[in-house]
Write an enzyme that holds these catalytic residues in place. Structure first.
Site, mmCIF file in Angstrom:
data_model
loop_
_atom_site.group_PDB
_atom_site.id
_atom_site.type_symbol
_atom_site.label_atom_id
_atom_site.label_comp_id
_atom_site.label_asym_id
_atom_site.label_seq_id
_atom_site.Cartn_x
_atom_site.Cartn_y
_atom_site.Cartn_z
ATOM 1 N NE ARG A 278 -0.807 -0.291 4.953
ATOM 2 C CZ ARG A 278 -1.325 0.016 6.137
ATOM 3 N NH1 ARG A 278 -2.404 0.763 6.210
ATOM 4 N NH2 ARG A 278 -0.778 -0.423 7.247
ATOM 5 C CB SER B 12 -5.974 3.304 6.557
ATOM 6 O OG SER B 12 -5.680 1.942 6.651
ATOM 7 C CD GLU C 60 -17.299 2.003 1.661
ATOM 8 O OE1 GLU C 60 -18.543 1.975 1.798
ATOM 9 O OE2 GLU C 60 -16.516 2.158 2.617
ATOM 10 C CG PHE D 40 -14.944 -1.877 2.869
ATOM 11 C CD1 PHE D 40 -15.610 -2.910 3.519
ATOM 12 C CD2 PHE D 40 -14.005 -1.143 3.571
ATOM 13 C CE1 PHE D 40 -15.339 -3.190 4.859
ATOM 14 C CE2 PHE D 40 -13.732 -1.424 4.909
ATOM 15 C CZ PHE D 40 -14.395 -2.445 5.554
ATOM 16 C CG HIS E 47 -6.519 -3.207 5.025
ATOM 17 N ND1 HIS E 47 -5.616 -2.198 4.755
ATOM 18 C CD2 HIS E 47 -6.802 -3.092 6.341
ATOM 19 C CE1 HIS E 47 -5.372 -1.515 5.859
ATOM 20 N NE2 HIS E 47 -6.068 -2.032 6.833
ATOM 21 C CG ASP F 253 -7.809 -4.526 11.169
ATOM 22 O OD1 ASP F 253 -7.629 -4.024 12.296
ATOM 23 O OD2 ASP F 253 -7.356 -4.027 10.118
ATOM 24 N NE ARG G 104 -2.739 -4.603 8.880
ATOM 25 C CZ ARG G 104 -3.057 -5.063 10.083
ATOM 26 N NH1 ARG G 104 -4.098 -4.553 10.717
ATOM 27 N NH2 ARG G 104 -2.382 -6.045 10.636
#
Lengths: 308, 277
Positions: free
Chosen positions: A7, A34, A55, A80, A106, A114, A164
């Site tokens: 990322r 993030s 989204e 998402f 992610h 998470d 991530r």
């Protein structure tokens, strides 16, 4: 070997791209920091949009921007970006074949602690089934930068998936990448390991272990799941016969399934798939989650040897 | 904006209604009810308000038209054909294999369609994106979005409304075709909408509550909106009659997605030609 999340590769490259081309936009959905768009937001506010935790409209707004010559990168987490807004991607980006990019952090089980809500094991399969869509997961920081640039330069919808968690660097900054063309990292004819994303490092380690035992395996970084590099897979089947696929994704509808389809079409080769065993994860260390699914260097070695 | 009178617009709206009924009759499928209820707004937009060039459908400075309730595309196809985007004879190919006139609008096939729609609730966000692009690129165009009342059930509509407010998209003009009928019944039965105008006001829109089948009121609202470059997105809530203009279709939920048979078609054309109801 230094460790860095892919990322970060996206975050660094998108700023460079945005500075070069004022039509490169980022559409955030309140997780930009993030997903590493903070620098873009600061440097290029006129090319940045944040639609909030929404989204679906992020995808729709991006499609509208794309009809006006803008190249929007919708940025969110893989869960998402692939599922909350999948029908908007299908209807408003893929069906009209608009120049919309979906860039997601992610991916896989990298959001480890998470838990299952944020881990994403289905995305590449879901997006791959939509016509006109390109699906990519880079293996490290430098290849992420290069493939983000390639995605910006390729007309049409592209889904990019990043980690991530920090993973080892594999490539130097001058390595060249082409969408839809596998990178061969090692050659060999006893077997081939075809991996992508954060599992490429495991494939390389496994090949090193196997080589010490006298087994020479080819290693392919299949960063593009769709369109699959059928030529490279075919060559691996022809040259090696035995194929092990490795992915941080459900073994259903992911890289392994795509490779197995090539073998089935050819009527040749043997394919074993290593990946998420069609089960949800939990809050746990990243490496533990991989291990729970057999995504380890040791299991790759064992699986290859069992096929010889 | 084009100089055209309300009485001339009424004649065009009636002509578009005839084209809608004919097209759906020949296709043997389609959505007449919502096409007919939106006729006044579509006519006023295409024949008076919008800055467009049928000879150059991709002109970057054109006004955009987003039919978020894409299933009523026959009324838009009728307008596009009449404007000269394609031959009127093409209307006979609606919903047929190989046609540019798909069952729901396809921007890649049909000239003049600015975004493909058909999945309800999605077009509005695309329109917001177009309007935002116009602001960022320093272009003066506006985006006209037609929403069905039923698709206000979709959450994405309100996400898009937020975007219009946050980015001060006063170049967005939303028309809500409030005919109060959706597929399974009345809006109140399916999902009560309460005060649509008040909802949009609370999302930062300037709102005009009108009779959406009264051409004078539609034109007056658009006249007022044109001059209001004040950072606020615009919304016309038009109370309309589903199936407007064909007596047996009016306010009948069964005419949401049904084609008339030959006898019904003749009756509809008789009425639209000014004959007995």
């Amino acid at each position: 070997m230094s460790l860095i999340a892919t990322r970060d590769g996206f975050g660094d490259e998108i700023v460079a791209l945005g500075k070069e081309n004022k039509n490169i936009f980022v559409v955030d959905a309140d997780i930009g920091k993030s997903c590493k768009t903070g620098a873009f937001m600061k440097a290029l506010p006129e090319q940045h949009i944040n639609v909030g935790i929404a989204e679906q409209s992020a995808a729709g707004v991006a499609a509208g921007l794309a009809t006006c010559g803008i190249i929007p990168f919708v940025v969110t987490y893989a869960a998402f970006g692939s599922m909350r807004m999948v029908e908007m991607i299908r209807q408003e980006a893929c069906y009209p074949n608009l120049n919309v990019k979906i860039a997601c952090s992610h991916g896989g089980v990298t959001p480890a602690n998470d838990g299952a809500s944020h881990q994403c094991i289905e995305d590449m399969g879901i997006l791959s089934t939509i016509p006109n869509m390109t699906v990519i997961m880079p293996a490290d920081y430098n290849s992420a930068r290069k493939l983000v640039r390639a995605a910006a330069g390729k007309y049409g919808p592209v889904y990019l998936r990043f980690t991530r968690d920090a993973i080892p660097e594999i490539y130097g900054p001058d390595e060249q990448f082409e969408i839809g063309k596998a990178k061969q990292l090692r050659d060999g004819s006893d077997a081939a390991i075809i991996a992508n994303g954060d599992t490429v490092r495991l494939a390389i380690e496994a090949a090193e272990v196997l080589e010490a035992e006298g087994v020479k395996v080819r290693v392919l970084d299949m960063h593009t799941v769709k369109p699959l590099d059928v030529e490279a897979v075919t060559a691996a089947i022809e040259d090696c016969g035995k194929i092990v696929t490795v992915e941080d994704h459900n073994i259903i509808n992911g890289l392994g399934a795509a490779v197995a389809c090539v073998a089935a079409d050819l009527g040749k080769g043997q394919v074993k798939r290593i990946g998420i065993q069609d089960q949800f994860g939990q809050s746990a260390p990243y490496e533990r989650l991989l291990a729970m699914n057999g995504i380890t260097t040791e299991n790759i070695v064992v699986t290859v040897k069992a096929m010889l | 904006m084009q100089d055209i009178s309300v009485s001339e617009l009424k004649v065009i709206a009636n002509d578009l209604r005839k084209k809608v009924v004919t097209m759906i009759y020949k296709a043997k499928s389609g959505h007449p009810g919502g096409s007919l209820s939106a006729a006044e707004f579509v006519t006023a937009a295409y024949f008076r308000e919008m800055n467009i060039d049928p000879a150059d459908p991709k002109w970057p400075d054109r006004d955009r038209f987003v039919l978020s309730k894409g299933h009523v595309c026959p009324i838009q196809y009728a307008a596009l054909a009449t404007k000269g985007y394609f031959e009127e004879s093409v209307l006979d190919t609606l919903r047929k294999e190989g046609s540019i006139l798909q069952g729901h609008p396809d921007m890649k096939k049909c000239p003049g369609i600015d975004i493909s729609t058909g999945s309800l609730g999605q077009g509005f966000a695309c329109g917001a994106g177009m309007a935002l692009a116009g602001k960022r690129q320093g272009r003066d165009y506006r985006v006209f979005v037609v929403l069905g009342d039923g698709e206000l059930d979709e959450g994405e509509i309100w996400e898009a409304a937020n975007v219009c407010n946050k980015y001060a998209l006063d170049n967005v003009v939303v028309f809500v075709d409030w005919n109060n009928l959706q597929l399974d019944g009345t809006c109140d039965q399916v999902m009560p909408l309460l005060d649509i105008g008040a909802k949009f006001e609370s999302f930062g829109f300037e709102v005009w509550n009108i009779d959406g089948n009264d051409m004078q009121q539609v034109v007056d609202a658009l006249d007022e909106i044109r001059e209001r470059k004040n950072g606020k997105p615009k919304c016309i809530v038009g109370k309309t009659v589903k199936g407007k203009g064909v007596s047996y279709m009016e306010n009948q939920v069964g005419w949401h997605g049904t084609a008339p048979n030959e006898e019904q078609y003749k009756q509809a054309m008789l009425e639209l030609n000014g004959g007995a109801v």
